[in-house]
Each structure stands twice: as C-alpha cells, then as structure tokens.
Design a protein around this motif. Sequence first.
Motif, PDB file in Angstrom:
ATOM      1  N   LEU A   7       1.122  -1.157   0.107  1.00 28.82           N
ATOM      2  CA  LEU A   7       0.567   0.096   0.120  1.00 28.82           C
ATOM      3  C   LEU A   7       1.335   1.272  -0.011  1.00 28.82           C
ATOM      4  N   ALA A   8       2.045   1.430   0.467  1.00 24.00           N
ATOM      5  CA  ALA A   8       2.851   2.659   1.096  1.00 24.00           C
ATOM      6  C   ALA A   8       3.371   2.564  -0.909  1.00 24.00           C
TER       7      ALA A   8
ATOM      8  N   GLU B  22       2.372   1.942  -3.493  1.00 31.42           N
ATOM      9  CA  GLU B  22       1.201   1.666  -4.347  1.00 31.42           C
ATOM     10  C   GLU B  22       0.659   2.978  -4.048  1.00 31.42           C
ATOM     11  N   GLY B  23       0.638   3.400  -3.298  1.00 27.65           N
ATOM     12  CA  GLY B  23      -0.679   4.452  -2.801  1.00 27.65           C
ATOM     13  C   GLY B  23      -2.032   3.447  -2.208  1.00 27.65           C
ATOM     14  N   PRO B  24      -3.188   4.159  -2.328  1.00 25.33           N
ATOM     15  CA  PRO B  24      -4.489   3.816  -2.622  1.00 25.33           C
ATOM     16  C   PRO B  24      -4.456   3.935  -3.850  1.00 25.33           C
ATOM     17  N   GLN B  25      -6.135   3.968  -4.394  1.00 28.38           N
ATOM     18  CA  GLN B  25      -6.050   4.115  -5.649  1.00 28.38           C
ATOM     19  C   GLN B  25      -6.458   5.476  -6.160  1.00 28.38           C
TER      20      GLN B  25
ATOM     21  N   VAL C 205      -6.596  11.814  -0.509  1.00 25.79           N
ATOM     22  CA  VAL C 205      -6.317  10.748  -0.778  1.00 25.79           C
ATOM     23  C   VAL C 205      -5.628  10.502   0.958  1.00 25.79           C
ATOM     24  N   GLN C 206      -5.749   9.483   1.792  1.00 29.87           N
ATOM     25  CA  GLN C 206      -4.831   8.837   3.010  1.00 29.87           C
ATOM     26  C   GLN C 206      -4.756   7.205   2.452  1.00 29.87           C
ATOM     27  N   LEU C 207      -3.424   7.048   2.973  1.00 30.87           N
ATOM     28  CA  LEU C 207      -3.004   5.877   3.028  1.00 30.87           C
ATOM     29  C   LEU C 207      -3.755   5.342   4.464  1.00 30.87           C
TER      30      LEU C 207
END
Length: 275
Positions: free
Chosen positions: A83-84, A86-89, A97-99
């Motif tokens: 996740l960190a 690629e980041g969120p969609q 946007v927030q992980l």
Amino acid sequence: MDSAPTNTPPAAALTAVVVVAAGSGERLGYGMPKAKVPLGGDSILTHALRGVAAAGVARQICVAIPPGDPELRNLCETFAQELAVEGPQAPAPGVAVQLPAVTVVDGGASRADSVRAALAALQPEIEAVLVHDAARALTPEAVFHRVSRALAAGAQAVIPVIPVVDTVKTVEAAAADAPAPELVTGTAAREALRAVQTPQGFQLATLRRAHAAAATFDAGQAAAVTDDAMLVELLGVPVHAVRGASQSLKITTPLDLIIAEGLLEGPLGARWVEG
Ligand code: CTP
Ligand code: MG
C-alpha cells in the motif's frame, strides 16, 4: 437523497474497516486457516485486503487473524508495504487521499470475539466502522461505497443484501416412524427475504454498545450470533439495507472456491459488478 454516482466514495465520517480473518476454515477443508488458502495465485486475505484498499473508504484497516499466526501477520505487513509503495487507488475528485493505517490483532474463538478484539484496537478518532468477512474476498468496491454512503446519510447501521432465489421453508425434526427425517412447518414469503453480506457499516458507538451487550450472552446465545447487524437489531436500532453483489459470495465450501476462481479467471474479470 444522495445523487452521487455509485462508484464515487462518499466524504464519510472517519471510517475504519475491520476485516475478520481469524476463522479456521473447517468447511473449506484445506487444513489451514481460510485466510491463507490460495485464490488466483494470492491468498484469500490478500484479495480481501486489496478490495478494501481499492474502495478507498478506510482511514484504518484492522485485521483479526488466528491468534499468534506469524504467516498471516507477515501477510498483513507485506500488504501494508504494498500500500505504501503503490498508494491508495486514484480517489474521486474532491476526495482526500490518505493511506490507511494497517493494524493486526489476534482474533477470538467466535466471529463476534474477533470483531470485539478489532473494535478495541481502533484509533481514537474513528467514528464509523465497516465490518467485513475476509471470506468475501471479491466484494466489489461499489458495495463498500453504497454502505459508506448510507452511513454518511445518517444511518446508524447498514448492511448489503441480495434477494433470495430459493424458496425458503421452516422445518422441524420428524417423528422416528415418519417417512422422512424432517417435516415442513411453513414457507417464508420470498419477496421479503434477503441474504445478508458484508461489509456491514455502523456508527462506531452503536456497534460498541451492541457488542458490549452481547458479551453477557450464554454459550447458546453466542453461537447464534452470525452477523453484527443482529446485535444492533437487539438494541432496537434500525438497520438499513443497500444492494449487495453476487461476487461478494462468502467462500465457505470447495464449490465456493471454484466459483471465486472462475470469477477471477473468467472473461468478465473480478471487478465485474451487476447493474
Ligand atoms: N471469523 C473470525 N473469527 C472466528 C470465526 C470466524 O474472524 N473465530 C471470520 C472468518 O475468518 C471469516 C468470517 O468470520 O472471514 C466468516 O466466517 P466463516 O465463513 O464461518 O469462516 P470460518 O469460521 O473460517 O469457516 P468455518 O466456519 O467453515 O470453519
Ligand atoms: Mg465459521
């Protein structure tokens, strides 16, 4: 009325998604916790977590795993790293946007115990929670969005449901000398029946209250708890329903796993959603 398109994550309350993955998977019969069972080259839990992240509704993802399972703990850590990187969609316009933070807790002997363990580990700022079965690994993003949107519109509790296709009857055990083992006692009105899925969404204080009340249940009552909404119903709080999806099937038996594999490999792809 909320007129936002169904694929847009709503600007909801600070939301956590609890993923319950602490079951043993006895009916699947793989001899390992169901969360680890391979599905399309990854584990069932990895698929479930990716689906949650792709929905973009979670500030925190809290996963309940079988107590002390190092493999599943590692799997969650790998997912958090993924996740960190690629980041969120890509979010919808106007959505921050927030992980999501990823938290792992030891689950309990029953599903409700696992939910309680996860609720105890939520960050203090969390206001709403979606409780999701890891076993519903292919749940489409749109279902998360429908549930979140109903919460944002003021629901205390909301569940995704689908119409029941079979005729449903009640039965009782027949007498020993009867020609068949069970006797039919009635037929339910099918148009009023719904099969219930997850993620089930709640204002956090309401779900905490419902689970606190259930902590006093005896063994028989506790065994009858099959979802979170029924605990909220017992408080007398209205539970709302939105449309679920057939891809949200709970992978329970070997046949379900075959269907899930087919959804991933089939021409429609896993992200196909009924209209
Ligand atoms: N679950 C859990 N903790 C438990 C029991 C179940 O977190 N003590 C979770 C499962 O991991 C699953 C969801 O609740 O994601 C729904 O449960 P179910 O489909 O019954 O999974 P299992 O309990 O693993 O399967 P089985 O009943 O066949 O053993
Ligand atoms: Mg079970």
